[in-house]
Design a protein around this motif. Structure first.
Motif, short mmCIF file in Angstrom:
data_model
loop_
_atom_site.label_atom_id
_atom_site.label_comp_id
_atom_site.label_asym_id
_atom_site.label_seq_id
_atom_site.Cartn_x
_atom_site.Cartn_y
_atom_site.Cartn_z
N PRO A 8 3.37 11.52 -1.50
CA PRO A 8 4.56 10.71 -1.56
C PRO A 8 4.68 9.95 -2.86
O PRO A 8 3.68 9.59 -3.47
CB PRO A 8 4.40 9.74 -0.39
N ALA A 9 5.92 9.71 -3.22
CA ALA A 9 6.18 8.94 -4.43
C ALA A 9 6.53 7.52 -4.03
O ALA A 9 7.59 7.25 -3.53
CB ALA A 9 7.32 9.55 -5.22
N GLN A 10 5.61 6.62 -4.23
CA GLN A 10 5.85 5.22 -3.97
C GLN A 10 6.46 5.00 -2.61
O GLN A 10 7.49 4.37 -2.45
CB GLN A 10 6.76 4.63 -5.04
N GLY A 11 5.81 5.54 -1.62
CA GLY A 11 6.25 5.27 -0.28
C GLY A 11 7.38 6.16 0.19
O GLY A 11 7.89 6.00 1.26
N LYS A 12 7.76 7.08 -0.65
CA LYS A 12 8.85 7.97 -0.28
C LYS A 12 8.39 9.38 -0.51
O LYS A 12 7.82 9.70 -1.51
CB LYS A 12 10.06 7.69 -1.17
N ARG A 65 14.72 1.72 5.02
CA ARG A 65 13.71 2.54 5.64
C ARG A 65 12.55 1.67 6.12
O ARG A 65 11.95 1.90 7.14
CB ARG A 65 13.25 3.56 4.62
N ASP A 66 12.25 0.68 5.36
CA ASP A 66 11.06 -0.07 5.67
C ASP A 66 11.36 -1.47 6.17
O ASP A 66 10.47 -2.20 6.54
CB ASP A 66 10.18 -0.17 4.43
N SER A 67 12.57 -1.84 6.14
CA SER A 67 12.86 -3.15 6.66
C SER A 67 13.74 -3.03 7.89
O SER A 67 13.33 -3.29 9.01
CB SER A 67 13.58 -3.97 5.60
N VAL A 68 14.91 -2.59 7.66
CA VAL A 68 15.83 -2.46 8.79
C VAL A 68 15.37 -1.39 9.74
O VAL A 68 15.17 -1.62 10.92
CB VAL A 68 17.24 -2.11 8.26
N ALA A 69 15.19 -0.22 9.18
CA ALA A 69 14.87 0.91 10.04
C ALA A 69 13.51 0.75 10.67
O ALA A 69 13.17 1.46 11.59
CB ALA A 69 14.92 2.20 9.22
N ASP A 70 12.77 -0.16 10.17
CA ASP A 70 11.45 -0.39 10.73
C ASP A 70 11.53 -0.62 12.22
O ASP A 70 10.72 -0.14 12.99
CB ASP A 70 10.86 -1.62 10.05
N GLU A 71 12.53 -1.34 12.62
CA GLU A 71 12.62 -1.68 14.02
C GLU A 71 13.33 -0.64 14.83
O GLU A 71 13.18 -0.57 16.03
CB GLU A 71 13.36 -3.01 14.20
N GLN A 72 14.12 0.18 14.19
CA GLN A 72 14.98 1.01 15.02
C GLN A 72 14.88 2.50 14.76
O GLN A 72 15.30 3.27 15.58
CB GLN A 72 16.44 0.59 14.82
N MET A 73 14.29 2.90 13.71
CA MET A 73 14.30 4.32 13.44
C MET A 73 12.89 4.86 13.21
O MET A 73 12.00 4.17 12.82
CB MET A 73 15.11 4.61 12.16
N ARG A 93 -0.19 0.55 15.71
CA ARG A 93 0.89 1.17 14.96
C ARG A 93 0.99 0.42 13.63
O ARG A 93 1.22 -0.79 13.61
CB ARG A 93 2.21 1.09 15.72
N PHE A 94 0.82 1.14 12.57
CA PHE A 94 0.89 0.52 11.26
C PHE A 94 2.32 0.11 10.94
O PHE A 94 3.27 0.84 11.25
CB PHE A 94 0.37 1.48 10.18
N THR A 95 2.42 -1.04 10.31
CA THR A 95 3.74 -1.48 9.88
C THR A 95 4.16 -0.67 8.66
O THR A 95 3.33 -0.01 8.01
CB THR A 95 3.74 -2.96 9.51
N HIS A 96 5.42 -0.74 8.33
CA HIS A 96 5.90 0.00 7.16
C HIS A 96 5.30 -0.54 5.88
O HIS A 96 5.08 0.20 4.93
CB HIS A 96 7.42 -0.05 7.11
N ALA A 97 5.04 -1.80 5.84
CA ALA A 97 4.41 -2.37 4.65
C ALA A 97 3.01 -1.80 4.49
O ALA A 97 2.59 -1.47 3.37
CB ALA A 97 4.37 -3.90 4.76
N GLU A 98 2.33 -1.66 5.61
CA GLU A 98 0.99 -1.10 5.56
C GLU A 98 1.03 0.37 5.18
O GLU A 98 0.22 0.84 4.38
CB GLU A 98 0.30 -1.30 6.91
N VAL A 99 1.96 1.06 5.78
CA VAL A 99 2.10 2.49 5.45
C VAL A 99 2.42 2.65 3.98
O VAL A 99 1.88 3.53 3.30
CB VAL A 99 3.20 3.13 6.32
N ALA A 100 3.29 1.80 3.48
CA ALA A 100 3.66 1.88 2.07
C ALA A 100 2.44 1.67 1.19
O ALA A 100 2.25 2.36 0.18
CB ALA A 100 4.73 0.84 1.76
N LYS A 101 1.62 0.75 1.60
CA LYS A 101 0.42 0.45 0.82
C LYS A 101 -0.53 1.64 0.84
O LYS A 101 -1.10 2.03 -0.18
CB LYS A 101 -0.26 -0.79 1.40
N MET A 102 -0.69 2.20 2.00
CA MET A 102 -1.60 3.35 2.10
C MET A 102 -1.03 4.57 1.41
O MET A 102 -1.77 5.35 0.80
CB MET A 102 -1.89 3.63 3.58
#
Length: 341
Positions: free
Chosen positions: A76-80, A309-317, A6-15
């Motif tokens: 997506p625009a810069q991860g969004k 979205r990528d920090s907090v919600a990373d763990e829960q949403m 499972r890719f982390t949000h940081a990785e997803v953001a990068k991709m």
DNA sequence: TGCCTGCCGCCTGTAGTGAG
DNA sequence: CTCACTACAGGCGGCAGGCA
């Protein structure tokens, strides 16, 4: 044999950033380089960490492109993600910068990786609810001289863009609380609270009246918060997952706008304005080399891993997709939470 | 009545496969 | 090699049942 990762949000953001830049399936060298890059990060290079394989990154790009296409999304625009149905082009004509202290270690010149770019939320004049801003389309000055921006709300189509008063109805995004942050929610606090009604479920400003602390269990925080909504003065008990805290104040934001794309009456230079409470500022940016003359959807340059979205919600949403604003489902503010799947 | 826990269904993300 | 599609695993929320 490679296991399922499972890719982390940081990785997803990068991709996502790569995907946005290329707007096409990356070639093998790019994917290989990205794979190496990801594996060089602490998330993948530490003891016991599972490195990602080329095939996994490649598969991710395949799936991402396919799902975007299937859902009618734009890159997506810069991860969004841009709003569903966004068909306009999106040069980086506008960007939002915060003037927070320069503690950023900008990585390889990646503008999105420093603190200078922020995510905003805006209050819809239609219903008074707060929505994540996905893109700023244009800006203008009202008769009173107030700055207004035309925005797409995150998860909504281009047909539902709205003009928002920057001073009164634009601010830094609220941050969903993780389980351990419940202790920071105190009576009297202003929060953004997810109000669920039969006809709608939206985020509104609210104040905490009482806090009922409970022992956390495997599912996390079990505390309850009695809140009063500012817009209708109704009160209800809500769990922590419906609570978004306001970010610390004293943050200045610059919305950098490409003059060549702004409306004629918006041809002003670096105008600073104060807003509540985060002092959002709109300033013209450098000329765009694109040379387009029509109004374009311009994505915010937002920090993929800097906010909920990528920090907090990373763990829960989970990730969120667009929903019609009229339905006002939980997905309408998907960046904050995913309630009532 | 409220809390806890387990089950169930849905959704999402990742992997696999076949066609072009 | 990409695209289109499907399969599968895991996460999450809702709900019901048990218990104090």
């Amino acid at each position: 044999m490679t296991g399922r990762i499972r890719f982390t949000h940081a990785e997803v953001a990068k991709m996502l950033e790569v995907l946005r830049d290329l707007n096409a399936m990356p070639k093998r060298p790019i994917i290989q380089g990205l794979t190496d890059d990801l594996n060089a990060s602490p998330d993948r290079s530490g003891d016991g960490q599972v490195p990602v394989q080329y095939s996994q990154v490649h598969t991710w790009f395949q799936n991402r492109r396919y799902t975007q296409k299937r859902r009618g999304e734009r890159p997506p625009a810069q991860g969004k993600m841009l709003p569903t149905g966004a068909e306009a082009q999106h040069p980086a004509s506008y960007r939002v910068q915060s003037s927070c202290p320069s503690n950023s270690e900008s990585q390889s010149g990646n503008a999105s990786s420093d603190c200078g770019l922020v995510q905003l939320e805006a209050k819809s004049p239609t219903n008074g609810a707060w929505f994540d801003v996905a893109a700023i389309l244009s800006y203008r000055f009202s008769e009173t001289g107030d700055q207004e921006i035309q925005v797409w709300f995150s998860g909504f189509g281009a047909e539902e863009e709205e003009w928002i008063n920057v001073c009164k109805s634009v601010r830094l995004r609220s941050l969903p609380c993780i389980d351990t942050e419940c202790v920071g929610v105190l009576p009297g606090d202003l929060i953004l609270c997810y109000q669920v009604r039969k006809e709608q479920a939206l985020y509104f400003d609210a104040h905490v009246l009482e806090v009922e602390r409970r022992t956390h269990d495997l599912r996390g925080c079990r505390c309850s918060f009695l809140v009063r909504y500012d817009h209708d003065h109704s009160e209800e008990m809500v769990p922590l997952r419906k609570v978004c805290r306001r970010p610390s104040a004293d943050v200045k934001i610059d919305i950098v706008i490409d003059d060549s794309l702004a409306e004629p009456k918006a041809q002003k230079s670096h105008k600073r304005m104060d807003t509540n409470p985060d002092e959002v500022t709109v300033v013209p940016g450098p000329p765009n080399q694109g040379g387009r003359s029509d109004k374009l959807a311009a994505p915010l340059l937002i920090t993929p891993d800097s906010t909920h979205r990528d920090s907090v919600a990373d763990e829960q949403m989970g990730d969120i997709e667009a929903a019609p604003k009229g339905e006002a489902t939980s997905k309408a503010h998907g960046d904050k939470m995913n309630v009532g799947a």
